[in-house]
Design a protein around this motif. Structure first.
Motif, mmCIF file in Angstrom:
data_model
loop_
_atom_site.group_PDB
_atom_site.id
_atom_site.type_symbol
_atom_site.label_atom_id
_atom_site.label_comp_id
_atom_site.label_asym_id
_atom_site.label_seq_id
_atom_site.Cartn_x
_atom_site.Cartn_y
_atom_site.Cartn_z
ATOM 1 N N ARG A 300 10.170 4.152 -8.276
ATOM 2 C CA ARG A 300 10.473 2.920 -7.563
ATOM 3 C C ARG A 300 11.880 2.904 -6.963
ATOM 4 O O ARG A 300 12.149 2.123 -6.062
ATOM 5 C CB ARG A 300 10.327 1.714 -8.518
ATOM 6 C CG ARG A 300 8.898 1.483 -8.979
ATOM 7 C CD ARG A 300 8.008 1.058 -7.827
ATOM 8 N NE ARG A 300 6.619 0.893 -8.228
ATOM 9 C CZ ARG A 300 5.684 1.817 -8.104
ATOM 10 N NH1 ARG A 300 5.986 2.981 -7.564
ATOM 11 N NH2 ARG A 300 4.441 1.585 -8.473
ATOM 12 N N GLU A 327 5.890 3.767 -3.595
ATOM 13 C CA GLU A 327 6.184 2.400 -3.189
ATOM 14 C C GLU A 327 7.529 2.000 -3.808
ATOM 15 O O GLU A 327 7.605 1.704 -4.995
ATOM 16 C CB GLU A 327 5.070 1.457 -3.620
ATOM 17 C CG GLU A 327 3.747 1.755 -2.934
ATOM 18 C CD GLU A 327 2.689 0.726 -3.275
ATOM 19 O OE1 GLU A 327 3.057 -0.390 -3.678
ATOM 20 O OE2 GLU A 327 1.497 1.046 -3.153
ATOM 21 N N HIS A 329 11.225 0.116 -4.561
ATOM 22 C CA HIS A 329 11.997 -1.120 -4.616
ATOM 23 C C HIS A 329 13.370 -0.892 -3.985
ATOM 24 O O HIS A 329 13.873 -1.750 -3.273
ATOM 25 C CB HIS A 329 12.177 -1.590 -6.061
ATOM 26 C CG HIS A 329 10.906 -2.011 -6.706
ATOM 27 N ND1 HIS A 329 10.811 -2.326 -8.047
ATOM 28 C CD2 HIS A 329 9.651 -2.171 -6.216
ATOM 29 C CE1 HIS A 329 9.570 -2.667 -8.339
ATOM 30 N NE2 HIS A 329 8.852 -2.572 -7.250
ATOM 31 N N SER A 350 6.137 0.891 1.630
ATOM 32 C CA SER A 350 6.774 0.025 0.632
ATOM 33 C C SER A 350 6.980 -1.390 1.176
ATOM 34 O O SER A 350 7.920 -2.077 0.781
ATOM 35 C CB SER A 350 8.120 0.628 0.207
ATOM 36 O OG SER A 350 7.981 1.957 -0.231
ATOM 37 N N THR A 352 5.657 -4.352 0.791
ATOM 38 C CA THR A 352 5.703 -5.531 -0.088
ATOM 39 C C THR A 352 6.664 -5.375 -1.254
ATOM 40 O O THR A 352 6.980 -6.358 -1.930
ATOM 41 C CB THR A 352 4.299 -5.828 -0.649
ATOM 42 O OG1 THR A 352 3.842 -4.703 -1.410
ATOM 43 C CG2 THR A 352 3.323 -6.113 0.480
ATOM 44 N N THR A 353 7.136 -4.156 -1.508
ATOM 45 C CA THR A 353 7.953 -3.900 -2.702
ATOM 46 C C THR A 353 9.424 -3.684 -2.402
ATOM 47 O O THR A 353 10.264 -3.870 -3.283
ATOM 48 C CB THR A 353 7.424 -2.656 -3.445
ATOM 49 O OG1 THR A 353 7.442 -1.526 -2.565
ATOM 50 C CG2 THR A 353 6.005 -2.885 -3.953
#
Length: 525
Positions: A300, A327, A329, A350, A352-353
């Motif tokens: 992440r 995906e 962050h 990525s 939405t994250t």
């Protein structure tokens, strides 16, 4: 009346704050139950209180020395008795007036921050001299005594504490620090023999080598977090260590000179690795696409700062498997070339994250210079972005404006400082004021602007607590007047702003105080 479980939860939560030392100490005085539970939380990680000066370092070491003297002897089994010991075991001295520790506080530690332990012992030793001296006045002759006491207590921590987390050497400038490979060996071997498994090991700037990695590979395989300066380690030894790990979730490698085998070994952590940081490393011998890292689907957070890649391989082909499969962050490619097509793919995969993106330009980068299309892709897909950092180019101003208009409402931190050679950036600053109402941190140093644009910024960004407007001709007393009533402001950077005087800054402080606003830390010269 709370039962013991409730009290335990309350104190554990309280202990998470670095300024809670005094509160925890006070709660030890309530009754026996509170004393026991608060003491456990107070002494399991005292180093965080020392780091922020919420702890009396001298008193802490004095307590530990008493523990060393009283519990490292035949009387150890008396730890929980109410009857005090009548003599100091090391000297036979009668001690009717001296404090006798009720607990072995050393045994309660599960975090060993060795550099802070050493700093605390320096402070303690300086306070015992007559007359008292400062820690920086310790001479080479005195240093022998400091080191002797340090190694005594270090051994006690290794032998008695239930250590789950350990930091070896955080500072690059800590020249007096005497820790050596033998101490790493002693720590790992002792914990292994006691069936204790380290969860967190931060070697920091400790000069680890292949021998150190071999010790860790054989006896330390349950780490969850590992940080290392790998300059003295071979690619093969580091790869072997990584392949031996079963639970590693966070990995930080700095200063590695070769990483072909290491990058392949990271792929074996596909079921566990979540955060990967590779800093100031040479990846020029890595010519195959990072498909194995792309298989780390739990990954992440990816930091690749100050990385050297080969010029004989397509960088897009190398990095694309990671962009297509993970995906994220957080991504940080500061001072590292990033192909625009890879950034676009990250924004899509990525969408939405993604929360944080750091894209500081590499020095002398010409091939991967303009990221306008990538910044626009972030605007289109990464609608939950919170932090964005990029020293934008003049050619990226339009894409940055589009980015702010599209997702500025989600941003909390924005750093787009860049030398624009006197270009008027008022339009972009007005956009920030209109679209970034949640912004808390803003860096627009080197920007020139008009007063109306800055007023729009101040009125629109009411939550702003940190503002950097260094190196700007536009910063003057009128700008400071607009900031007088910025109630959330805590830190203001106005270094090398030639149109601001010391008198104006003093007047700014006075007007803030008169208006009843909080004090602002102003950095200038």
């Amino acid at each position: 009346m709370m039962n013991d479980d409730c009290i335990k939860i309350v104190l554990e939560k309280l202990a998470e704050d670095t300024d809670s030392a005094n509160t925890l100490f006070t709660t030890t005085l309530l009754n026996k139950t509170w004393n026991l539970l608060a003491t456990q939380n107070l002494y399991k990680d005292p180093w965080k209180y020392c780091l922020y000066n919420y702890c009396d370092k001298k008193k802490l070491i004095s307590t530990y020395i008493l523990c060393y003297e009283y519990f490292n002897n035949a009387n150890f089994n008396r730890v929980n008795t109410d009857e005090p010991l009548p003599k100091r075991p090391c000297t036979g001295e009668i001690t009717p007036d001296i404090y006798i520790p009720r607990y072995d506080y050393i045994s309660k530690a599960n975090n060993l921050h060795i550099p802070v332990l050493y700093k605390c012992i320096e402070s303690w030793y300086a306070s015992t001299k007559n007359p008292i001296i400062r820690p920086d006045e310790i001479t080479d002759d005195m240093r022998l005594n400091v080191n002797d006491k340090f190694f005594q207590l270090l051994k006690m921590f290794i032998d008695r504490a239930l250590i789950k987390e350990c930091t070896f050497h955080e500072s690059q400038e800590f020249t007096a620090y005497p820790i050596q490979l033998q101490h790493l060996n002693e720590l790992i071997t002792t914990l292994f023999n006691r069936h204790l498994h380290l969860r967190y090991l931060n070697l920091g700037y400790f000069n680890c080598n292949d021998n150190g990695l071999e010790i860790l590979t054989d006896k330390c395989t349950a780490l969850e977090t590992f940080k290392i300066k790998a300059y003295g380690c071979s690619d093969e030894a580091l790869a072997k260590f990584l392949r031996a790990q079963r639970k590693l979730t966070k990995l930080k490698i700095r200063d590695a000179t070769e990483m072909r085998e290491t990058m392949n070994a990271i792929g074996t952590l596909s079921q566990s690795i979540v955060k990967l940081r590779i800093l100031n490393c040479n990846l020029e011998n890595c010519t195959s696409p990072f498909t194995n890292i792309g298989e780390c689907t739990r990954l992440r957070s990816l930091y690749m700062r100050c990385i050297s890649f080969t010029t004989n391989t397509s960088l897009s082909q190398l990095l694309m498997p990671i962009a297509q499969n993970c995906e994220f962050h957080n991504i940080d490619f500061s001072k590292t070339p990033l192909p625009v097509e890879v950034l676009i793919e990250i924004a899509k995969k990525s969408s939405t994250t993604l929360r944080r993106v750091h894209l500081v330009r590499p020095d002398n980068d010409t091939q991967y210079l303009d990221l306008s299309a990538g910044i626009e892709a972030l605007a289109q897909y990464a609608t939950n972005l919170r932090h964005f950092e990029r020293d934008i180019l003049p050619s990226e101003i339009d894409s940055t404006s589009y980015f702010l208009n599209s997702i500025g409402q989600s941003l909390e931190r924005l750093e787009i400082d860049s030398n624009m050679d006197g270009r008027d950036m008022s339009n972009l600053i007005e956009t920030i004021g209109r679209k970034c109402q949640k912004l808390c941190v803003l860096n627009i140093s080197n920007f020139e602007f008009n007063l109306d644009a800055f007023e729009e910024l101040v009125n629109g960004c009411r939550l702003l607590h940190t503002l950097n407007i260094d190196y700007s001709q536009s910063v003057n007393d009128r700008v400071l007047e607009l900031l007088v009533h910025a109630s959330s402001l805590q830190t203001l950077y106005i270094k090398l702003c030639p149109n601001v005087s010391v008198e104006e800054i003093e007047r700014f402080h006075e007007e803030r105080e008169f208006a009843g606003e909080r004090e602002v830390e102003v950095e200038y010269y």
